[in-house]
Structure formats: C-alpha cells, structure tokens
Scaffold this motif. Structure first.
Motif, short mmCIF file in Angstrom:
data_model
loop_
_atom_site.label_atom_id
_atom_site.label_comp_id
_atom_site.label_asym_id
_atom_site.label_seq_id
_atom_site.Cartn_x
_atom_site.Cartn_y
_atom_site.Cartn_z
N GLN A 68 46.60 72.43 44.72
CA GLN A 68 46.12 70.86 44.56
C GLN A 68 44.04 70.55 45.74
O GLN A 68 44.65 72.00 46.46
CB GLN A 68 46.96 69.78 44.76
N GLU A 69 43.35 69.67 45.74
CA GLU A 69 42.08 69.38 46.12
C GLU A 69 41.77 68.82 46.83
O GLU A 69 41.68 68.12 45.71
CB GLU A 69 41.64 71.01 45.56
N LYS A 70 41.55 68.23 47.42
CA LYS A 70 40.64 67.62 47.97
C LYS A 70 39.82 67.61 48.86
O LYS A 70 39.57 68.60 49.70
CB LYS A 70 41.65 66.55 48.49
N VAL A 71 38.39 66.65 48.99
CA VAL A 71 37.33 66.46 49.17
C VAL A 71 37.15 65.36 50.66
O VAL A 71 37.76 64.29 50.40
CB VAL A 71 36.22 66.14 48.84
N TYR A 72 37.40 66.02 51.88
CA TYR A 72 36.86 64.30 52.94
C TYR A 72 35.87 64.88 53.59
O TYR A 72 35.28 65.56 53.66
CB TYR A 72 37.50 65.02 53.85
N ASP A 73 34.44 63.20 53.63
CA ASP A 73 33.67 63.47 54.39
C ASP A 73 34.03 62.51 55.92
O ASP A 73 34.62 62.33 55.94
CB ASP A 73 33.13 62.34 53.71
N ALA A 74 33.84 63.94 56.29
CA ALA A 74 34.01 64.37 58.09
C ALA A 74 33.40 63.54 58.69
O ALA A 74 33.62 62.85 59.81
CB ALA A 74 34.12 65.88 58.25
N ALA A 75 31.87 63.94 58.72
CA ALA A 75 30.89 63.26 59.36
C ALA A 75 28.94 63.08 57.98
O ALA A 75 29.36 63.99 57.58
CB ALA A 75 30.24 63.84 60.82
N TRP A 76 28.41 62.30 58.84
CA TRP A 76 27.46 61.51 58.09
C TRP A 76 26.07 61.22 58.45
O TRP A 76 26.20 60.74 60.51
CB TRP A 76 27.86 60.70 56.55
N SER A 77 24.74 61.51 58.02
CA SER A 77 23.76 60.52 58.89
C SER A 77 23.64 59.06 57.93
O SER A 77 24.56 58.69 57.66
CB SER A 77 22.93 61.37 57.92
N ASP A 78 22.87 58.36 59.42
CA ASP A 78 22.11 57.21 59.09
C ASP A 78 23.11 56.21 58.71
O ASP A 78 22.87 55.90 58.27
CB ASP A 78 21.58 57.68 57.29
N ASP A 79 24.06 55.64 59.65
CA ASP A 79 24.50 55.10 59.99
C ASP A 79 25.67 54.12 58.90
O ASP A 79 25.56 53.12 58.45
CB ASP A 79 24.61 54.30 60.91
N ARG A 80 25.51 55.21 57.58
CA ARG A 80 26.21 54.69 56.57
C ARG A 80 28.10 54.44 56.73
O ARG A 80 28.78 54.97 57.35
CB ARG A 80 26.06 56.00 55.05
N VAL A 81 28.05 53.09 56.14
CA VAL A 81 29.62 52.36 56.02
C VAL A 81 29.70 52.88 54.71
O VAL A 81 29.92 52.64 54.05
CB VAL A 81 29.84 51.48 56.08
N ALA A 82 31.61 53.17 54.55
CA ALA A 82 32.38 53.55 53.50
C ALA A 82 32.67 52.39 52.78
O ALA A 82 32.67 51.64 53.38
CB ALA A 82 33.57 54.15 53.86
N ASP A 83 32.64 52.38 51.37
CA ASP A 83 33.18 51.24 50.64
C ASP A 83 34.58 51.03 50.66
O ASP A 83 35.62 52.68 51.68
CB ASP A 83 32.68 51.17 49.50
N GLY A 84 34.86 50.40 49.90
CA GLY A 84 36.65 49.54 49.53
C GLY A 84 37.35 50.90 49.30
O GLY A 84 38.61 51.43 49.54
#
Length: 247
Positions: free
Chosen positions: A140-156
């Motif tokens: 199995q495999e899963k991708v996680y966003d760990a850090a990002w630029s520009d103060d973006r906010v995750a959606d629902g």
C-alpha cells in the motif's frame, strides 16, 4: 535547468520505447537528472561509504538540497536550529537507514529540510511517501503533504491547493514570485501502526517551470505534438527510511 540544445525530431515525435505493454512518448521524458550523496568529505572513499550507507538522493535536474532524518522524538523546536544535520544525526538516523528500535508508544517523527537550487525555481512543497504491507501482504502507499509555501490552507479533504504557475510559454520563462526558497519541518505519521512494516521517503517539488520541449520550440521553431505538456514541476527524491516492528 536549461537542457542541452538538441533539434532532433526523433526526441520529440517518436516513442522513447514501445512494446506490447504500451509506449512512452519521447516528448514526455525529462531532460536530465542528478544523484547526490551526503559524504563526510569530498573524497572517493567517503563518497563510496555514503553509497554503501544509502545516504543518497536524486533529482530530475535541479541542484536541490534535501535532508531527511527519522527518529522518535523530533520536535517543532528542531526546525529552528541552523545545525539541522547535527540534530538529525544525534536524535535519529539519516535517509537510507533503518529506524532505531521503537521508543515508547508514539509514532515515528521525521526531520525534513529542502533548499532550492540557487539558480533554479522556488519550492512548492515537500511530501512524505509512505509504503507498507497490509494484513494480506499487499503493498500500500499514501502521499502526505508535510510542508508547503505561500500560506495555503488544506481543503475539506485535506488537500493543499496548487501553488500556481508563472510560466510564460511565449518566452519559456518563469518568475520566483510564488513558492519559497526553503522548507523545514517535523512530520509525524498520523496513521502509524506499530505492527506493520513500513518505509518512508521524501520528495521536494518545485513550482512549475518550462519543459525542455518548450525550449526547443523557442530556440529552433520545433514542431511539438498537439497534446505536448509544456510545463512540469522538477523534484528531488530521498532514499527511504525503514521501520520494522519489534519481535
């Protein structure tokens, strides 16, 4: 990174490989790549030692700097240090290693740092890719966003919006007005199962930049396939860190 000029129609219009299983169009290939090692010194012996330790990573072309350490007690305070490697080696293990035996009841934590190519594009995000064997022995495999630029906010759904795109296809150029030069974070596995074997690796992703076929079009007036992809996001990939349950 600008590709080496090559006005060969073969590289754009013909498959790179084709067989009964399908084909890979030539225009989808990347321009180049690098392998990097974290060696104690710039000598043949130290570099070969780094390969044997698997303390290596690769990029699709840019000279991105990437650090990745795994342990059991990294904290947000570790992000603030300018001696990140010292903290990483002291409290954990580097990319290419097995995690030390589990301490306590918590999940593993990972210290991640990515630095843009000094003459390249800014960074969009860093992601952790986790792979594991489920109860049936299937991968199995899963991708996680760990850090990002520009103060973006995750959606629902927990998804981070795209960083944007500054590429001008008429001039095969871009601007570093989006993204960031450096991303440093501590990430912990929210889905950790101490009874499952798992591996983790990091990928650092740049903001969109022109692909080599767009440079060919600008320099040589090259004819491109109708569905040619003109931009992409270069990236770096770390070696994994492995977790094995205690017996």
């Amino acid at each position: 990174m600008l590709p080496t000029p090559d006005n060969s129609e073969c590289s754009r219009q013909h498959p790179f490989i084709a067989n009964d299983l399908g084909e890979i169009p030539g225009d989808l290939l990347v321009a180049s790549g690098y392998t990097a090692v974290w060696a104690t010194e710039n000598t043949r012996a130290a570099i070969f030692d780094a390969f044997k330790r698997r303390e290596t990573y690769a990029t699709t072309g840019p000279r991105i700097g990437l650090r990745f350490f795994g342990g059991w007690d990294f904290s947000d305070a570790d992000v603030e240090t300018r001696f990140l490697a010292d903290v990483g080696y002291t409290k954990g293990v580097p990319m290419g290693s097995d995690l030390r035996p589990r301490e306590g009841d918590g999940a593993p934590s990972f210290l991640i740092a990515a630095l843009r190519d000094p003459v390249g594009a800014n960074l969009d995000r860093v992601q952790v890719v986790k792979g594991w064997l489920d109860a049936d022995g299937a991968m199995q495999e899963k991708v996680y966003d760990a850090a990002w630029s520009d103060d973006r906010v995750a959606d629902g759904n927990g998804k981070i919006p795209a960083v944007g795109n500054t590429v001008d296809v008429d001039t095969a150029s871009w601007t570093n007005t989006i993204g960031t030069a450096e991303l440093v974070t501590v990430w912990s596995d929210p889905d950790f199962d101490p009874n499952e074997r798992a591996f983790y690796y990091v990928r650092a992703i740049e903001i969109p930049t022109p692909r080599w076929i767009l440079y060919d079009k600008l320099r040589f007036g090259a004819e491109l396939p109708e569905d040619a992809i003109l931009t992409h996001q270069e990236r770096a990939y770390s070696s994994p860190i492995w977790y094995t349950p205690s017996e």
